[in-house]
Design a protein around this motif. Structure first.
Motif, PDB file in Angstrom:
ATOM      1  N   SER A  85       0.804  -1.207   0.000  1.00  0.00           N
ATOM      2  CA  SER A  85       0.000   0.000   0.000  1.00  0.00           C
ATOM      3  C   SER A  85       0.853   1.280   0.000  1.00  0.00           C
ATOM      4  O   SER A  85       1.768   1.427   0.812  1.00  0.00           O
ATOM      5  CB  SER A  85      -0.916   0.000   1.223  1.00  0.00           C
ATOM      6  N   VAL A  86       0.529   2.204  -0.903  1.00  0.00           N
ATOM      7  CA  VAL A  86       1.167   3.520  -0.957  1.00  0.00           C
ATOM      8  C   VAL A  86       0.090   4.559  -1.254  1.00  0.00           C
ATOM      9  O   VAL A  86      -0.689   4.400  -2.205  1.00  0.00           O
ATOM     10  CB  VAL A  86       2.250   3.605  -2.051  1.00  0.00           C
ATOM     11  N   GLN A  87       0.036   5.588  -0.440  1.00  0.00           N
ATOM     12  CA  GLN A  87      -0.848   6.726  -0.683  1.00  0.00           C
ATOM     13  C   GLN A  87      -0.020   7.989  -0.470  1.00  0.00           C
ATOM     14  O   GLN A  87       0.396   8.277   0.642  1.00  0.00           O
ATOM     15  CB  GLN A  87      -2.046   6.713   0.263  1.00  0.00           C
ATOM     16  N   ALA A  88       0.210   8.732  -1.534  1.00  0.00           N
ATOM     17  CA  ALA A  88       1.053   9.925  -1.442  1.00  0.00           C
ATOM     18  C   ALA A  88       0.433  11.043  -2.267  1.00  0.00           C
ATOM     19  O   ALA A  88      -0.138  10.801  -3.334  1.00  0.00           O
ATOM     20  CB  ALA A  88       2.461   9.608  -1.938  1.00  0.00           C
ATOM     21  N   ASP A  89       0.561  12.257  -1.764  1.00  0.00           N
ATOM     22  CA  ASP A  89       0.009  13.391  -2.502  1.00  0.00           C
ATOM     23  C   ASP A  89       0.783  14.659  -2.169  1.00  0.00           C
ATOM     24  O   ASP A  89       1.422  14.764  -1.113  1.00  0.00           O
ATOM     25  CB  ASP A  89      -1.480  13.577  -2.186  1.00  0.00           C
ATOM     26  N   SER A  90       0.711  15.623  -3.068  1.00  0.00           N
ATOM     27  CA  SER A  90       1.402  16.889  -2.874  1.00  0.00           C
ATOM     28  C   SER A  90       0.671  17.971  -3.646  1.00  0.00           C
ATOM     29  O   SER A  90      -0.063  17.699  -4.594  1.00  0.00           O
ATOM     30  CB  SER A  90       2.856  16.801  -3.345  1.00  0.00           C
ATOM     31  N   HIS A  91       0.860  19.203  -3.222  1.00  0.00           N
ATOM     32  CA  HIS A  91       0.358  20.329  -4.004  1.00  0.00           C
ATOM     33  C   HIS A  91       1.224  21.545  -3.704  1.00  0.00           C
ATOM     34  O   HIS A  91       1.923  21.600  -2.684  1.00  0.00           O
ATOM     35  CB  HIS A  91      -1.122  20.617  -3.729  1.00  0.00           C
ATOM     36  N   GLY A  92       1.191  22.525  -4.602  1.00  0.00           N
ATOM     37  CA  GLY A  92       2.028  23.703  -4.418  1.00  0.00           C
ATOM     38  C   GLY A  92       1.495  24.896  -5.183  1.00  0.00           C
ATOM     39  O   GLY A  92       0.594  24.783  -6.017  1.00  0.00           O
ATOM     40  N   SER A  93       2.059  26.049  -4.879  1.00  0.00           N
ATOM     41  CA  SER A  93       1.700  27.291  -5.550  1.00  0.00           C
ATOM     42  C   SER A  93       2.959  28.120  -5.743  1.00  0.00           C
ATOM     43  O   SER A  93       3.950  27.929  -5.039  1.00  0.00           O
ATOM     44  CB  SER A  93       0.673  28.078  -4.726  1.00  0.00           C
ATOM     45  N   ALA A  94       2.910  29.043  -6.680  1.00  0.00           N
ATOM     46  CA  ALA A  94       4.099  29.870  -6.923  1.00  0.00           C
ATOM     47  C   ALA A  94       3.740  31.128  -7.678  1.00  0.00           C
ATOM     48  O   ALA A  94       2.796  31.158  -8.483  1.00  0.00           O
ATOM     49  CB  ALA A  94       5.150  29.081  -7.715  1.00  0.00           C
ATOM     50  N   SER A  95       4.493  32.156  -7.417  1.00  0.00           N
ATOM     51  CA  SER A  95       4.529  33.377  -8.212  1.00  0.00           C
ATOM     52  C   SER A  95       5.894  33.989  -7.938  1.00  0.00           C
ATOM     53  O   SER A  95       6.622  33.519  -7.069  1.00  0.00           O
ATOM     54  CB  SER A  95       3.404  34.348  -7.835  1.00  0.00           C
TER      55      SER A  95
END
Length: 310
Positions: A85-95
């Protein structure tokens, strides 16, 4: 006004997106990017701004970049695997001047080095021109600050890591010693928790009157610290919108502060702290609302009064 508002989301939707990880090398003399990924990695820690160590065909990445000052970027990535089992997530923002990164994973260590990471940053080309023209061509020390605010958490199960890192780049290469990194591990029975809320100061040597590229890149990551045993690990690195430019604190020549002017390819005034630019859609809506209100009031004032019917 209605037609202009309808066209704005379409224009933003046309921003190029990439289903691969982007790095500092993808930007030219100016630009900002955010790249969010999750998957299976080799277990090493590449430098911030470089590509992560993903295993071929075992990751999911999404990225976007821009050369438009004030444009806000956002992206996310996720990787799921049933067995192990693997559950991975990411999110990001930039300016330009502000980035945010988040990474979280939960995985069985039998799967190997599962990880999530988000990389974000910007590069711009500057020219520092001294007020004293005789100083042009000499080397000066530029000092600037950024603010970092976020939380690292590793659960007291299995063996996980959580990490945040920031690296300064100068003329397309890493600036030696100009970085900041914090890492911790959550292990069986021992959680890891660290909140970071501080100003970071960096210094680079540049030539007065000569254009140079200056970049700031950061990465939030979380993953398996030790692969093999049949246990679950979980960790997060939450710096979702919390790395911001704080401006230049000084330019010194021979240890003495000098007067100067700054120009940048992006047109941004980097001598001042980051200030968010209002979203165009909100500005249009706000302006349109004021206009409608003003016209309504004017029509009310101009409307002749009526006498009551007999």
């Amino acid at each position: 006004m209605r037609h202009r508002l309808a066209l704005l989301p379409l224009a933003l939707a046309c921003l190029p997106a990439f289903a691969v990880e982007l790095s500092q090398q993808n930007l030219g003399a100016t630009g900002a990017l955010v790249s969010s990924c999750a998957g299976m990695a080799s277990g090493s820690f590449p430098i911030e701004g470089g590509l992560f160590d993903w295993l071929p065909g075992k990751s999911n990445c999404n990225a976007v970049m821009t050369t438009t000052a004030g444009q806000q970027l956002a992206t996310s990535g996720a990787y799921d695997q049933a067995t192990p089992s693997v559950q991975a997530d990411s999110h990001g923002s930039a300016s330009y001047g502000s980035v945010g990164m988040y990474a979280h994973f939960r995985a069985n260590a039998n799967a190997g080095f599962a990880a999530a990471e988000s990389t974000a940053g910007w590069t711009d080309t500057w020219t520092l021109t001294p007020a004293n023209s005789a100083q042009i061509g000499q080397n000066a020390v530029l000092t600037f600050n950024i603010h970092l605010d976020g939380v690292l958490d590793g659960l007291p199960i299995g063996n996980s890591y959580t990490r945040i890192g920031t690296q300064v780049w100068l003329n397309n290469a890493t600036a030696g010693g100009q970085n900041f990194r914090v890492q911790g591990q959550g292990q069986g029975g021992f959680p890891f928790h660290q909140a970071i809320d501080q100003d970071l100061s960096f210094s680079v040597t540049v030539q007065l009157g000569t254009p140079f590229e200056l970049g700031i890149f950061s990465r939030a990551s979380a993953g398996t610290a030790g692969a093999g045993p049949n246990w679950f690990s979980e960790a997060s690195s939450d710096f979702a919108s919390t790395l911001t430019w704080q401006g230049i604190s000084g330019v010194k020549l021979g240890g003495n502060a000098i007067a100067y002017t700054l120009s940048s390819q992006s047109g941004i005034d980097w001598t001042a702290p980051y200030a968010p630019v209002p979203e165009p859609s909100l500005a249009l809506l706000f302006g349109g609302g004021l206009l409608a209100l003003a016209l309504r009031r004017r029509s009310c004032r101009c409307m002749p009064s009526r006498s009551p019917a007999p």
